[in-house]
Design an enzyme around this catalytic site. Structure first.
Site, PDB file in Angstrom:
ATOM      1  N   ASP A   1       0.832  -1.205   0.000  1.00 60.52           N
ATOM      2  CA  ASP A   1       0.000   0.000   0.000  1.00 60.52           C
ATOM      3  C   ASP A   1       0.870   1.260   0.000  1.00 60.52           C
ATOM      4  O   ASP A   1       1.982   1.263   0.519  1.00 60.52           O
ATOM      5  CB  ASP A   1      -0.908  -0.028   1.253  1.00 60.52           C
ATOM      6  CG  ASP A   1      -2.110   0.893   1.104  1.00 60.52           C
ATOM      7  OD1 ASP A   1      -2.367   1.372  -0.015  1.00 60.52           O
ATOM      8  OD2 ASP A   1      -2.787   1.150   2.127  1.00 60.52           O
TER       9      ASP A   1
ATOM     10  N   ASN B   1     -10.925  -2.436  -5.625  1.00 64.07           N
ATOM     11  CA  ASN B   1     -10.108  -1.505  -6.405  1.00 64.07           C
ATOM     12  C   ASN B   1     -10.730  -1.142  -7.763  1.00 64.07           C
ATOM     13  O   ASN B   1     -10.328  -0.156  -8.387  1.00 64.07           O
ATOM     14  CB  ASN B   1      -8.682  -2.045  -6.609  1.00 64.07           C
ATOM     15  CG  ASN B   1      -7.828  -2.012  -5.362  1.00 64.07           C
ATOM     16  OD1 ASN B   1      -6.963  -2.861  -5.156  1.00 64.07           O
ATOM     17  ND2 ASN B   1      -8.040  -1.019  -4.496  1.00 64.07           N
TER      18      ASN B   1
END
Ligand code: IPE
Ligand code: IPE
Ligand code: MG
Length: 248
Positions: free
Chosen positions: A25, A73
């Site tokens: 991330d 996502n």
């Protein structure tokens, strides 16, 4: 500590995590801090993937699972999603030789049939080309969602019960786990998340019940070999009790 000392220390400690999972991330924040588009953060993130894959294989990790793209996502801007998908397509094609020269086998888990035909084909070819490798398994979580994984498992179990293949009275945790994408894999021993967020974001919900968690503020594109080794060293100091009472 120089790199070689980290590796030496890890080897001396001995209790290496067999399966390491990473929530990669911080690509977007890395880019915006540089005044660059988010896509350049993803490009930089690919370089980190290459570094960490090689480092993990070198120290003897058996399975490295990387959270590459979540079902959620897809909610991102279309241009960002297609950039990530293009990177995935290009890298699965261009990195096969590198995987082979490091004896790494590529696998993927998630709703793979939700990817486009060309991406699926590239992935399949890369998995096929590396399937004989006996070293580390590089397992990409792609179009992955933990709840979806569990739900899909439940649906398959119901189907098998209806077909008379499963006796519901005999259904236990081990049998349930066989219906998950991770069938045959040990649960992750260590889960690393970069960029400071302290959440699972729908990753490996079943499998992380006793996983050791390690969160670092370092953004994924800045995460280097020594950061990875620090996480492993930290894991090696943990006392995993699994609910029991042990001398600490
Ligand atoms: C991780 O970085 C890559 C993917 C989720 C595909 P992000 O893109 O989430 O980066 P941040 O969290 O916005 O900084
Ligand atoms: C998790 O990161 C997904 C991947 C790393 C592929 P996100 O950036 O999507 O997670 P949230 O949105 O911060 O929870
Ligand atoms: Mg993020």
């Amino acid at each position: 500590m120089p790199r070689i000392n980290y590796e030496k220390k890890i080897a001396e400690n001995g209790n290496l995590p067999e399966h390491v999972a990473i929530i990669m991330d911080g690509n977007g924040r890395w880019a915006s801090r540089r005044g660059q588009p988010r896509t350049s953060g993803h490009n930089a993130g690919v370089n980190t993937v290459k570094t960490i894959v090689k480092a993990a294989a070198r120290i003897g990790i058996k399975i490295l699972t990387l959270y590459t793209f979540s079902i959620e996502n897809w909610k991102r801007p279309k241009s960002e999603v297609s950039h990530i998908m293009r990177l995935l397509y290009e890298k699965t094609r261009s990195e096969v030789d590198e995987l082979n020269s490091n004896n790494i086998r590529l696998t993927a888990m998630g709703k793979i049939d939700g990817l486009s035909v060309s991406r699926r084909r590239a992935l399949k070819q890369a998995m096929e080309a590396t399937k004989k490798n006996t070293g580390m398994v590089l397992n990409l979580a792609l179009n992955y969602g933990g709840r979806t994984e569990i739900l899909e498992a439940v649906k398959k179990i119901v189907r098998d019960i209806k077909r008379g293949l499963v006796n519901p009275r005999k259904l236990d945790e081990d049998m349930f786990a066989k219906y998950l994408y991770t069938n045959g894999m040990p649960d992750p021993d260590l889960l690393i998340r970069t960029s400071g967020e302290r959440r699972l974001s729908n990753f490996l919900l079943w499998q992380t019940s006793y996983t050791e968690l390690y969160v670092t503020d370092v953004l994924w594109p800045d995460f280097g070999e020594s950061d990875f080794f620090k996480a492993v060293l930290d894991y090696q100091t943990r006392n995993r009790r699994f609910g029991e009472v042990t001398a600490s």
